[in-house]
Motif scaffolding. Structure first.
Motif, mmCIF file in Angstrom:
data_model
loop_
_atom_site.group_PDB
_atom_site.id
_atom_site.type_symbol
_atom_site.label_atom_id
_atom_site.label_comp_id
_atom_site.label_asym_id
_atom_site.label_seq_id
_atom_site.Cartn_x
_atom_site.Cartn_y
_atom_site.Cartn_z
ATOM 1 N N ALA A 37 -14.409 -29.899 -0.159
ATOM 2 C CA ALA A 37 -15.114 -28.640 0.485
ATOM 3 C C ALA A 37 -15.712 -27.745 -1.151
ATOM 4 C CB ALA A 37 -14.711 -28.231 1.576
ATOM 5 N N GLY A 38 -14.297 -27.902 -2.012
ATOM 6 C CA GLY A 38 -14.358 -26.568 -2.762
ATOM 7 C C GLY A 38 -15.734 -27.484 -3.736
ATOM 8 N N LEU A 39 -15.685 -28.684 -4.260
ATOM 9 C CA LEU A 39 -16.168 -29.095 -5.236
ATOM 10 C C LEU A 39 -17.273 -29.610 -4.661
ATOM 11 C CD1 LEU A 39 -13.049 -32.279 -5.951
ATOM 12 C CD2 LEU A 39 -13.534 -29.959 -7.027
ATOM 13 N N LEU A 40 -17.912 -28.901 -3.678
ATOM 14 C CA LEU A 40 -18.685 -29.272 -3.088
ATOM 15 C C LEU A 40 -19.667 -27.677 -3.355
ATOM 16 C CD1 LEU A 40 -19.098 -31.761 -0.012
ATOM 17 C CD2 LEU A 40 -19.766 -31.978 -1.824
ATOM 18 N N LYS A 41 -19.096 -26.581 -3.976
ATOM 19 C CA LYS A 41 -20.031 -25.513 -3.088
ATOM 20 C C LYS A 41 -20.966 -25.160 -4.487
ATOM 21 C CE LYS A 41 -16.082 -23.045 -1.026
ATOM 22 N NZ LYS A 41 -14.811 -22.600 -1.420
ATOM 23 N N PRO A 42 -21.233 -25.257 -6.191
ATOM 24 C CA PRO A 42 -21.941 -25.748 -6.892
ATOM 25 C C PRO A 42 -23.150 -25.780 -6.731
ATOM 26 C CG PRO A 42 -19.581 -25.796 -8.141
ATOM 27 C CD PRO A 42 -19.285 -26.045 -5.925
ATOM 28 N N TRP A 43 -22.558 -26.774 -5.951
ATOM 29 C CA TRP A 43 -23.788 -27.610 -6.149
ATOM 30 C C TRP A 43 -25.133 -27.069 -5.511
ATOM 31 C CZ3 TRP A 43 -24.429 -31.354 -9.988
ATOM 32 C CH2 TRP A 43 -22.866 -31.381 -10.555
ATOM 33 N N ALA A 79 -26.987 -26.437 3.523
ATOM 34 C CA ALA A 79 -25.786 -26.787 2.797
ATOM 35 C C ALA A 79 -24.963 -25.722 2.130
ATOM 36 C CB ALA A 79 -26.218 -28.090 1.356
ATOM 37 N N TYR A 80 -25.248 -24.905 1.765
ATOM 38 C CA TYR A 80 -24.035 -24.150 1.670
ATOM 39 C C TYR A 80 -22.787 -22.931 2.443
ATOM 40 C CZ TYR A 80 -22.194 -19.941 -0.751
ATOM 41 O OH TYR A 80 -21.506 -18.429 -1.810
ATOM 42 N N LEU A 81 -23.721 -23.035 3.671
ATOM 43 C CA LEU A 81 -23.733 -22.474 4.627
ATOM 44 C C LEU A 81 -22.878 -23.648 5.415
ATOM 45 C CD1 LEU A 81 -23.778 -19.906 7.248
ATOM 46 C CD2 LEU A 81 -25.201 -21.395 8.248
ATOM 47 N N LEU A 290 -28.073 -28.772 -21.939
ATOM 48 C CA LEU A 290 -27.758 -28.743 -20.452
ATOM 49 C C LEU A 290 -28.282 -27.562 -19.861
ATOM 50 C CD1 LEU A 290 -24.678 -28.588 -19.497
ATOM 51 C CD2 LEU A 290 -24.404 -26.329 -20.492
ATOM 52 N N THR A 291 -28.657 -27.954 -18.708
ATOM 53 C CA THR A 291 -29.821 -26.956 -18.076
ATOM 54 C C THR A 291 -28.974 -26.161 -17.173
ATOM 55 O OG1 THR A 291 -29.473 -27.922 -15.866
ATOM 56 C CG2 THR A 291 -31.010 -29.361 -17.536
ATOM 57 N N LEU A 292 -29.804 -24.469 -17.252
ATOM 58 C CA LEU A 292 -29.180 -23.217 -16.762
ATOM 59 C C LEU A 292 -28.936 -23.785 -15.408
ATOM 60 C CD1 LEU A 292 -28.716 -20.324 -17.211
ATOM 61 C CD2 LEU A 292 -31.113 -20.109 -15.618
ATOM 62 N N GLY A 293 -28.940 -24.819 -14.417
ATOM 63 C CA GLY A 293 -28.748 -24.641 -13.119
ATOM 64 C C GLY A 293 -26.714 -25.519 -13.062
ATOM 65 N N PHE A 298 -21.210 -26.163 -14.037
ATOM 66 C CA PHE A 298 -19.598 -26.269 -15.329
ATOM 67 C C PHE A 298 -19.324 -24.150 -14.980
ATOM 68 C CE2 PHE A 298 -17.642 -26.709 -19.117
ATOM 69 C CZ PHE A 298 -17.588 -27.549 -18.937
ATOM 70 N N ASN A 299 -19.806 -23.425 -14.706
ATOM 71 C CA ASN A 299 -19.190 -21.681 -15.261
ATOM 72 C C ASN A 299 -18.560 -21.698 -13.682
ATOM 73 O OD1 ASN A 299 -19.176 -19.616 -15.798
ATOM 74 N ND2 ASN A 299 -19.992 -19.091 -14.515
ATOM 75 N N ALA A 300 -18.915 -22.144 -12.464
ATOM 76 C CA ALA A 300 -18.602 -22.108 -11.217
ATOM 77 C C ALA A 300 -16.989 -23.067 -11.158
ATOM 78 C CB ALA A 300 -19.591 -22.664 -10.046
ATOM 79 N N TYR A 301 -17.273 -24.287 -11.987
ATOM 80 C CA TYR A 301 -15.971 -25.725 -12.205
ATOM 81 C C TYR A 301 -15.123 -24.617 -12.778
ATOM 82 C CZ TYR A 301 -18.138 -28.984 -9.093
ATOM 83 O OH TYR A 301 -18.492 -30.304 -8.498
ATOM 84 N N LEU A 302 -15.465 -23.792 -13.424
ATOM 85 C CA LEU A 302 -14.338 -22.783 -14.659
ATOM 86 C C LEU A 302 -13.738 -22.392 -14.416
ATOM 87 C CD1 LEU A 302 -13.783 -23.066 -17.801
ATOM 88 C CD2 LEU A 302 -15.071 -21.112 -17.929
ATOM 89 N N ALA A 303 -13.983 -20.817 -13.176
ATOM 90 C CA ALA A 303 -13.895 -20.401 -12.336
ATOM 91 C C ALA A 303 -12.871 -20.723 -11.319
ATOM 92 C CB ALA A 303 -14.748 -19.458 -11.712
ATOM 93 N N MET A 304 -12.886 -22.151 -10.446
ATOM 94 C CA MET A 304 -12.505 -23.107 -9.870
ATOM 95 C C MET A 304 -11.040 -23.179 -10.658
ATOM 96 S SD MET A 304 -15.209 -25.086 -7.700
ATOM 97 C CE MET A 304 -14.223 -26.173 -6.753
ATOM 98 N N LEU A 305 -11.223 -24.481 -12.382
ATOM 99 C CA LEU A 305 -10.104 -24.732 -12.702
ATOM 100 C C LEU A 305 -9.414 -23.386 -13.366
ATOM 101 C CD1 LEU A 305 -9.080 -26.821 -14.964
ATOM 102 C CD2 LEU A 305 -10.223 -26.023 -16.359
#
Length: 603
Positions: A37-43, A79-81, A290-293, A298-305
């Motif tokens: 679930a955590g991996l899906l959050k940024p998409w 999806a986010y909810l 790299l697109t802005l999205g 990537f930034n969200a995954y960095l925080a998750m990393l």
């Protein structure tokens, strides 16, 4: 204190999770779902930025999704909810299962601690304060929860999350992924540097907390004395001083953990800033790499990393802190029990046989002997009285017969069997003890009497109480035998506590009876009646009684006089009076005027 050697202590603590394999398996399942679930959050955010707010088409498996921006926005919000709602439900379930598992593990560790404490010899207990041991069982046992939940499960979840995130990040942009992982060696360096220091400081704090608990236990245990001597202010100062020292050690531990946290935060912050710089250059490059999205994902995954990296860092800190207190547990769990049975120990074969002491010596501390070469022969079914001045070794002799301690020299035999060669349980099953200080538990009078024989009938209980001259005062109480005695029997007089302790020993009906000052708190009339009960009970039993008041030993078959740990003389009451030796002098001090002539014979 000698310690047994165990394997890795962290792994040893984890074994408490083995009985709860189903709960642990459920935690792993919930952990996998939470990571997913955590991996899906940024998409959903990427879809909103690139495909709703931007003009890029949404491509899934090579197929262009022909939806309007409004529909994509609605789908992304739903999806986010769902992702966050599902993650919350999974987290709640995981928390409940983790709490149940860790609570049971803590309970099991406490149970093992209590088993060890009950089995350890009195030599161990003599060198440790009760309050400190209570603190170890009540609070330090929570280390098992830290070791399992924060340590093992936290490390597994963090490692799983790291592996999954690194794979996804590498698939998105290898260059940025390399930038992100450059901080990992620095974090490992900080962990290695601070871990040992945090454990040492934590150990000092836990030791000081144990001293605070011990002082409080002694203060409340002696509250009558404190109030009687008006020492409340002085005791408060002592307690406050210990508490202040505890605060100082807590601050040292917090300061060490805080500096560790600063080092970790700065390292992670530097890695994030570097990724911002390089990542935005990838977005602004022409052509765009790299697109802005994708940058936001990537930034969200960095925080998750960095979150699991931070968790691993703080986990190392908390585990070291917990293991600092855990060392206090292993001092008990690893203590070599001097009261343990030998591998070839056998049950006591002849509990009604003769008791023989052969050149027995004993010292609590090396070089300060309490008993010196004591040799005695006690016939089965006889009564032996041991008298002597305070500190002559009388009570120690009884402790050796129960194997509370082991002789430092010589040996003790019952029925020809060396006590060191028989099982401890079989020995103590054959002995009833009335200690010098009557020990009662905060239960009813009935529960205290049947303590040594829980299956006793009502008639047996009453008969034992009558022999101990206790039945009359018990029945005079409003609730009779169901009367609660309070902590340590505080609601009863010293004499009443003493008689209940005697009733308990009588009810045990063991072939060997040990009495340590059994009538010291009784008046002369009650003492006389009680001695008649003891004499009746002693028939066909071996009785060894220790006494200061010589009026209670005249009926003994033989009297032994100890002095400075040695046998000064022995014989019957009449023989010892006639000899005008140590016993005669003790008798004269208690029954005659100084200088008066005592008859050679008679009582």
């Amino acid at each position: 204190m000698q310690l047994k050697q165990r394997p890795n202590r962290f792994l040893y603590l984890l074994r408490y999770a083995l009985p709860y394999r189903r709960e642990v398996a459920l935690q792993f399942l919930l952990m996998g779902l939470a990571v997913g679930a955590g991996l899906l959050k940024p998409w959903p955010l990427k879809v909103i930025v690139d495909h709703v707010g931007g003009d890029l088409p949404l491509v899934v498996a090579g197929w262009v999704v022909p939806w309007e921006p409004t529909a994509l926005l609605l789908l992304s919000c739903l999806a986010y909810l769902l992702i966050h709602g599902g993650d919350s439900v999974i987290t709640m379930g995981s928390t409940l299962v983790a709490t149940l598992t860790s609570s049971r593990m803590t309970r099991d560790l406490r149970a093992e601690m209590v088993r060890c404490l009950q089995a350890l010899s009195l030599k161990f207990h003599d060198s440790h304060r009760v309050g400190d041991l209570v603190h170890r069982v009540a609070w330090n046992t929570q280390v098992v929860e830290t070791a399992f939940q924060s340590g093992f499960m936290g490390a597994v979840k963090s490692a799983l999350t790291l592996a999954a995130i690194l794979v996804i990040m590498a698939m998105m942009n290898v260059r940025l992924t390399l930038v992100a992982v450059v901080t990992i060696p620095l974090l490992l360096t900080f962990i290695k540097r601070y871990a040992g220091r945090i454990q040492q400081v934590s150990r000092r704090h836990q030791d000081q907390e144990g001293r605070v608990s011990s002082r409080l236990q002694e203060l409340l245990g002696g509250i009558r004395l404190v109030q009687a001597f008006n020492r409340q202010g002085w005791e408060q100062e002592r307690f406050d001083a210990l508490s202040d020292t505890s605060i100082a050690t807590r601050l040292d531990m917090t300061r060490m953990q805080a500096w560790f946290g600063v080092a970790v935060a700065l390292t992670l912050g530097a890695g994030t800033a570097l990724m911002f710089w390089i990542g935005m250059r990838e977005v602004l490059a022409v052509p765009q790499r790299l697109t802005l999205g994708e940058f936001l994902v990537f930034n969200a995954y960095l925080a998750m990393l960095y979150a699991p990296l931070s968790v691993l860092s703080y986990t190392a800190s908390s585990i070291q802190s917990a293991l600092g207190g855990g060392q206090r547990l292993f001092e008990i769990l690893e203590a070599v029990n001097e009261a343990r049975d030998r591998p070839d120990a056998r049950p006591l074969a002849e509990p009604r046989g003769a008791i023989r002491l052969e050149d027995v010596s004993f010292a609590y501390d090396e070089g300060r002997p309490i008993l010196r070469g004591v040799s005695l022969q006690i016939a089965p079914g006889s009564m032996l009285a041991v008298v002597g001045e305070t500190g002559s070794g009388k009570s120690t002799l009884l402790s050796l017969l129960l194997r509370f301690y082991h002789p430092t020299g010589g040996r003790i035999l019952i029925g020809g069997q060396d006590l060191s060669e028989c099982t401890l349980a079989s020995l103590r099953e054959q002995v009833s003890l009335v200690p010098q200080e009557a020990v009662l538990f905060s239960d009813s009078i009935r529960e205290n009497i049947v303590y040594g024989k829980p299956q006793a009938s009502e008639a047996e209980i009453v008969q034992a109480a009558r022999l101990a001259q206790a039945d009359e005062f018990i029945r005079a109480m409003p609730e009779g035998y169901e009367t609660l005695v309070g902590e340590r029997g505080v609601r009863l007089s010293v004499g009443q506590r003493q008689r209940i302790a005697l009733a308990r020993a009588f009810l045990r009906d063991a072939p060997i009876l040990l009495l340590d000052e059994p009538t010291s708190a009784l008046d002369a009339e009650t003492e006389e009646r009680l001695m008649g009960g003891i004499e009746a009970f002693a028939r066909e039993r071996t009785v060894i009684t220790v006494a200061h008041r010589l009026s209670t030993v005249a009926m003994a078959d033989r009297i032994v006089v100890l002095g400075a740990g040695e046998v000064l003389e022995q014989g019957t009451h009449e023989e010892l009076l006639a000899g005008r030796g140590a016993y005669w002098r003790l008798w004269q001090a208690q029954h005659e005027r100084p200088g008066a002539v005592v008859p050679a014979e008679g009582t």
